[in-house]
Design an enzyme around this catalytic site. Structure first.
Site, PDB file in Angstrom:
ATOM      1  N   LYS A  71       0.818  -1.211   0.000  1.00 59.51           N
ATOM      2  CA  LYS A  71       0.000   0.000   0.000  1.00 59.51           C
ATOM      3  C   LYS A  71       0.855   1.266   0.000  1.00 59.51           C
ATOM      4  O   LYS A  71       2.042   1.254   0.310  1.00 59.51           O
ATOM      5  CB  LYS A  71      -0.983  -0.030   1.172  1.00 59.51           C
ATOM      6  CG  LYS A  71      -2.063  -1.086   0.941  1.00 59.51           C
ATOM      7  CD  LYS A  71      -3.300  -0.903   1.760  1.00 59.51           C
ATOM      8  CE  LYS A  71      -4.393  -1.853   1.259  1.00 59.51           C
ATOM      9  NZ  LYS A  71      -5.577  -1.850   2.122  1.00 59.51           N
TER      10      LYS A  71
ATOM     11  N   ARG B 101      -3.582 -10.585   4.381  1.00 57.41           N
ATOM     12  CA  ARG B 101      -3.921 -10.591   2.954  1.00 57.41           C
ATOM     13  C   ARG B 101      -2.777  -9.923   2.190  1.00 57.41           C
ATOM     14  O   ARG B 101      -2.549  -8.720   2.314  1.00 57.41           O
ATOM     15  CB  ARG B 101      -5.240  -9.833   2.752  1.00 57.41           C
ATOM     16  CG  ARG B 101      -5.754  -9.810   1.326  1.00 57.41           C
ATOM     17  CD  ARG B 101      -7.050  -9.016   1.246  1.00 57.41           C
ATOM     18  NE  ARG B 101      -7.613  -9.005  -0.090  1.00 57.41           N
ATOM     19  CZ  ARG B 101      -7.251  -8.149  -1.038  1.00 57.41           C
ATOM     20  NH1 ARG B 101      -6.326  -7.217  -0.807  1.00 57.41           N
ATOM     21  NH2 ARG B 101      -7.823  -8.215  -2.241  1.00 57.41           N
TER      22      ARG B 101
END
Length: 326
Positions: A266, A301
Site C-alpha cells: 500500500k 492478505r
C-alpha cells in the site's frame, strides 16, 4: 463515557490473546478526551472477549497466523492489474504456501470506478471454480449477486470492503450461504475515499464503526463466530490514520472476532519506505505484518506470499527460542 480496553502483548503474560500465540496481563484503558492508562484490573466481560479462542475461519484454525494470497481478476488493480492469469496466479500462491486465497473482480484502489455486476461476476467465476478445491477461497466483493454466484461456484467466504454499507442484500446472501463474512471499515467509496478523510479519534471511531457493522451482520442472521473484521488500512485514511491503527491494533480483539489485515504494497509503505513502485514494497509489507502478528492479528492478505511465509517462519523460530529461555 465508553471505556476501551487494549491488551498489551507480552511473552510471559497470564492470559492467551484470542486463544492464539500472544499473551497479555495488562490492558491500556482508552477513553475519548482522556490520556490512556495501564491497568491489570480487567472487567470479566472484557477478559472473556479478549481471551476466547476464535472459531476456525473457512476451516482454518486461528491459533497461528494465516496467509491469504491476493488474486486480482482485474485489469486495473493498483499493483498487478492485468499482469497474470488469475487461476495460474492462484496456483502459484498456493505453491508458495498460501493458506487461503482472496479473489476479486473489482478494483477498490483509491479513485477506482464501480464495475457492473455481470462483468465482475464473469471475472471471478473461472478462478473460483479452478481454485476452490485446493484451498479455501474468499470472494472479494461488495455485491450480493456476485457473492451468490461465487458461493455457488465453491467460494467459502465473502470479503466485503464496504462492511455491508454498499449492498444491503449481501448480508442475506452470506447468512443463507452459512459462510464467514469479513467486514471491513472504509470511509466513503473508492472513487472519493482519499479526498480528505477525517476522524475525531481514528482508532476508536473505527472500533465503533466495526461494532455497528457486526450488529448489522448479526441482525441479518450471521452469527458473530462467522464474522471477521478488517480495520481497512488505506480505505479513507491518511498515513497518520494508518499508523495510529497499526500501533494499537490489538484493541480490535475486544470485538470478539478474528482480525484480517490488508497492508500489502500500500501507498503508505511506499511513502515511508521510499518505494515508489508497488512491486518494491515487499520488505515494508513484511515489516508491518510481523509487527501486527506480535499483536495477535490472525489473517494477512498479501501479494508476496512466499516472502511472508518465510518471514513468519523465522519470526516463530525466534519467538519460540526466546520463550524457551528462563
Amino acid at each position: 463515557m465508553t471505556l476501551y480496553h487494549r491488551p498489551l502483548p507480552t511473552p510471559h503474560g497470564h492470559h492467551p490473546l484470542a486463544g492464539g500465540w500472544t499473551r497479555f496481563s495488562q490492558v491500556e484503558v482508552l477513553e475519548r478526551g482522556k490520556p490512556p492508562r495501564i491497568s491489570s484490573d480487567i472487567p470479566a466481560d472484557v477478559l472473556a472477549a479478549l481471551t476466547a479462542p476464535r472459531v476456525p475461519v473457512a476451516g482454518l484454525s486461528m491459533d497461528r497466523p494465516r496467509v491469504m494470497g491476493i488474486v486480482n481478476a482485474t485489469p486495473d488493480s493498483f499493483s498487478d492489474g492485468g499482469r497474470y492469469d488469475p487461476a495460474e496466479q492462484g496456483e502459484r500462491l498456493i505453491a508458495s504456501g498460501a493458506d487461503m486465497l482472496d479473489i476479486g473482480g473489482e478494483s477498490t484502489r483509491p479513485g477506482a470506478a464501480e464495475v457492473p455486476v455481470p462483468e465482475e461476476t464473469a471475472r471471478v467465476l473461472a478462478p473460483v471454480r479452478a481454485l476452490a478445491g485446493r484451498v479455501p477461497v474468499s470472494v472479494d466483493t461488495r455485491k450480493a449477486a456476485v457473492a451468490r454466484a461465487a458461493l455457488a461456484a465453491g467460494a467459502a467466504m465473502v470479503n466485503d470492503v464496504s462492511g455491508l454499507d454498499f449492498d444491503p442484500a449481501l448480508g442475506d446472501v452470506v447468512a443463507q450461504g452459512g459462510v464467514p463474512l469479513c467486514l471491513m471499515h472504509a470511509q466513503g467509496l473508492p472513487e472519493t475515499m482519499q479526498d480528505d478523510p477525517r476522524y475525531d479519534d481514528v482508532l476508536l471511531d473505527v472500533y465503533d464503526a466495526l461494532a455497528d457493522r457486526i450488529r448489522r451482520a448479526e441482525a441479518a442472521g450471521i452469527p458473530r463466530h462467522r464474522i471477521v473484521i478488517d480495520p481497512g488500512i488505506g480505505f479513507g485514511k491518511t498515513e497518520a490514520h494508518n499508523l495510529a491503527i497499526l500501533q494499537r491494533i490489538s484493541l480490535y480483539h475486544g470485538l470478539g472476532c478474528p482480525i484480517l489485515l490488508g497492508v500489502s504494497r500500500k501507498r503508505f509503505i511506499g511513502a515511508i519506505g521510499g518505494a515508489d513502485d508497488p512491486l518494491d514494497r515487499g520488505p515494508g509489507t513484511l515489516a508491518v505484518t510481523l509487527a501486527v502478528i506480535a499483536q495477535g492479528v490472525q489473517i494477512h492478505r498479501v501479494h508476496d506470499v512466499a516472502a511472508l511465509v518465510q518471514g513468519i517462519r523465522l519470526w516463530q523460530a525466534v519467538e519460540n527460542d526466546k520463550r524457551a529461555k528462563p
